[in-house]
Design an enzyme around this catalytic site. Structure first.
Site, mmCIF file in Angstrom:
data_model
loop_
_atom_site.group_PDB
_atom_site.id
_atom_site.type_symbol
_atom_site.label_atom_id
_atom_site.label_comp_id
_atom_site.label_asym_id
_atom_site.label_seq_id
_atom_site.Cartn_x
_atom_site.Cartn_y
_atom_site.Cartn_z
ATOM 1 N N ARG A 34 21.694 70.319 -66.322
ATOM 2 C CA ARG A 34 21.641 70.653 -64.895
ATOM 3 C C ARG A 34 22.437 69.622 -64.092
ATOM 4 O O ARG A 34 22.207 68.414 -64.224
ATOM 5 C CB ARG A 34 20.181 70.657 -64.444
ATOM 6 C CG ARG A 34 19.975 70.762 -62.936
ATOM 7 C CD ARG A 34 18.493 70.895 -62.621
ATOM 8 N NE ARG A 34 18.178 70.887 -61.215
ATOM 9 C CZ ARG A 34 17.599 69.864 -60.571
ATOM 10 N NH1 ARG A 34 17.277 68.756 -61.225
ATOM 11 N NH2 ARG A 34 17.327 69.949 -59.287
ATOM 12 N N ARG A 75 14.889 67.190 -43.776
ATOM 13 C CA ARG A 75 14.611 65.774 -44.021
ATOM 14 C C ARG A 75 14.534 65.005 -42.712
ATOM 15 O O ARG A 75 15.188 65.372 -41.738
ATOM 16 C CB ARG A 75 15.724 65.150 -44.871
ATOM 17 C CG ARG A 75 15.780 65.728 -46.260
ATOM 18 C CD ARG A 75 16.934 65.172 -47.071
ATOM 19 N NE ARG A 75 16.984 65.831 -48.363
ATOM 20 C CZ ARG A 75 16.257 65.474 -49.413
ATOM 21 N NH1 ARG A 75 15.441 64.440 -49.338
ATOM 22 N NH2 ARG A 75 16.338 66.152 -50.540
ATOM 23 N N LYS A 221 15.374 79.687 -56.769
ATOM 24 C CA LYS A 221 14.303 78.684 -56.873
ATOM 25 C C LYS A 221 13.153 79.140 -55.969
ATOM 26 O O LYS A 221 13.323 79.295 -54.760
ATOM 27 C CB LYS A 221 14.824 77.312 -56.455
ATOM 28 C CG LYS A 221 15.830 76.764 -57.463
ATOM 29 C CD LYS A 221 16.583 75.566 -56.940
ATOM 30 C CE LYS A 221 15.726 74.319 -56.835
ATOM 31 N NZ LYS A 221 16.553 73.165 -56.362
ATOM 32 N N THR A 282 9.840 70.606 -62.448
ATOM 33 C CA THR A 282 9.342 69.535 -61.578
ATOM 34 C C THR A 282 8.193 68.720 -62.167
ATOM 35 O O THR A 282 7.122 69.263 -62.455
ATOM 36 C CB THR A 282 8.887 70.034 -60.183
ATOM 37 O OG1 THR A 282 9.779 71.040 -59.733
ATOM 38 C CG2 THR A 282 8.890 68.896 -59.186
#
Ligand code: G6P
Length: 485
Positions: A34, A75, A221, A282
């Site tokens: 990845r 963020r 995702k 994850t």
């Protein structure tokens, strides 16, 4: 010979970019590398992709490449001193106008103008994957005023989520659009789209992919609460994609950790029912960032995903930035093989009582059903153009390995992600038409996979080009003289 069925995706980063480490990772069982477009330059990704291909080719291994788009992760900006420490009960503000590099103990900037509109009084905000939690007390034209519920350190650029989801930035940013072009240039096998809200986001990604001239399969995702709010939304998103990732970081933060295990099972099951591939991701072996051994809980987590029938389990920081990238892959491989021994892994009720949609799908499912029920069968050979026929087979649980026989390089690496599917380079056109089955069985025999007396199930079509043409299943005994005529 035990073949591991569950595949391993590992993220490349500073800890795994040297030829020596990468070679050991590939030999330890890396199936999909990845490239995380949230970190690193195009140059670095280019070099890593090239290195993976070189090393894999040298060892006769097939490793797929997956690019992971950064997406619109929301963020906070930066602090004057990089980091602050918050305590329960502190008051803190998020400001859309505060200078981006001048956060303090009381306030930090945020690059998401809609924050004020998307949040209401009483909402909970989760910072840094939920390590710090705040409640919204009030809002002004450009600030949210909060009280800290769970304190802790907060540093530059940490992510922010709302409990229950609903921070809805569009899925594809200008940077993502550039990175889709990079994916085209690098001829990546898979492209993961971050934070898609619904099928429309995946359709947009597919259009951009096509415009860029890329052929990567698209992975959605699943990481927003909205995406799993109801079955219709989830299924529509799955159908608009070639595969999905259970992206448990943000998803867990938004829906709460108590819901996560059940949702993981649901996403995996829905993906497989829709003939799609699925990755579970994850913090699977998070402690291995700094320890050579996984914890018991991590072992159980990986094993649970295997029992859920995921196609692949994924390593993130463990291999990108950890101290033990090779050990992490070895540990994962070991745990997968162990979990695959459990009898539930070889029984399947997949689509029993349901109609099939297409002749090739019907043939593929019939083949795997035979393999599961006829004890002499040791392997399945699937002649394929794109990997589609073996993909369908691998939606059913089975201990019988599926070998994707294909002459095409893109299909050879693509199937590296499919559970229980191995690649065998094979060009049917290199043989007389009546000798193709014989040549295929001989190839497996030479590899030591099967021996005279074993049975093999083989699927093919009436022509040797063009996807979707599988219409034949044969049950062959190794050692017999075989003729396709
Ligand atoms: C081989 C077969 C063809 C078939 C194809 C399936 O080439 O011999 O007849 O159409 O594989 O490819 P697919 O991409 O659908 O798995």
């Amino acid at each position: 010979m035990t073949v591991r069925r569950t595949k391993i995706v590992a993220t490349l980063g500073p800890a795994s970019s040297s030829p020596e480490v990468l070679e050991k990772m590939i030999l330890a069982g890396l199936d999909v590398a990845r490239l995380n477009f949230s970190h690193g330059s195009a140059e670095e990704h280019r070099a890593r992709a090239q290195l993976v291909r070189e090393i894999a080719a040298r060892h006769g291994r097939f490793v797929a490449l997956l690019g992971d788009l950064q997406g619109p992760k929301i963020r906070i900006a930066k602090f004057v001193n990089k980091r602050i420490e918050l305590n329960e009960g502190d008051h803190f503000r998020f400001s859309v106008t505060h200078p981006r590099d001048a956060g303090t103990q009381q306030v930090v900037g945020i690059d998401y103008p809609d924050l004020i509109n998307d949040c209401g009084v009483g909402d909970e905000l989760l910072l840094d994957d939920g390590r710090v939690v705040m409640r919204v007390d009030a809002s002004t034209a450009d600030e949210l005023h909060c009280t800290v519920l769970i304190g802790g350190p907060l540093s530059d650029n940490k992510g922010i989520n709302r409990r229950g989801g609903g921070l809805t930035a569009p899925a594809l940013t200008p940077k993502d659009k550039n990175d889709i072009k990079l994916a085209a240039e690098l001829q990546l096998d898979y492209l993961a789209v971050s934070f898609p809200r619904d099928a429309a986001d995946m359709e947009l990604a597919r259009r951009l992919r096509d415009e860029a001239g890329a052929s990567a399969w698209l992975i959605a995702k699943i990481e927003r609460a909205e995406a799993v709010a109801d079955d219709e939304t989830l299924d529509a998103m799955i159908r608009a994609s070639d595969g999905v990732m259970v992206a448990r970081g943000d998803l867990g933060v938004e829906i709460g950790d108590a819901e996560l295990v059940g949702i993981q099972k649901k996403i995996i099951q829905h993906a497989r029912r829709n003939n799609k591939v699925v990755i579970t991701a994850t913090q699977m072996m998070e402690s291995m960032i700094s320890s050579p051994m996984p914890t018991r809980a991590e072992v159980s987590d990986v094993a649970n995903a295997v029992l859920d029938n995921t196609d692949a389990v994924m390593l993130s920081a463990e291999t990108a930035a950890g101290h033990y990238p090779i050990e992490a892959i070895k540990a994962m491989a070991r745990v997968c093989v162990g979990a695959e021994k459990h009898p539930t892994n070889t029984r399947s009720g997949h689509r029993l009582g349901q109609q099939f949609q297409r002749p090739d799908e019907s043939t593929a499912l019939a083949a795997i059903y035979v393999a599961n029920h006829f004890p002499g069968v040791k392997a399945i050979i699937s002649l394929t153009e794109t990997g589609y026929t073996p993909l369908i087979m691998s939606r059913l649980r089975s201990a019988i390995p599926i070998y994707a026989f294909t002459p095409h390089q893109d299909a050879q690496t693509r199937v590296a992600l499919f559970r229980n599917v191995q690649t065998v380079p094979f060009n049917p056109l290199a043989y007389p038409a009546d000798k193709v089955s014989q040549a295929a069985v001989d190839t497996l025999c030479k590899r030591g996979v099967v021996q005279p007396g074993d049975w093999v199930v083989l699927t093919k079509g009436d022509s040797y080009h063009g996807t979707g043409g599988t219409n034949t299943m044969k049950i062959l005994q190794v050692g017999d003289t075989l003729s396709d005529a």
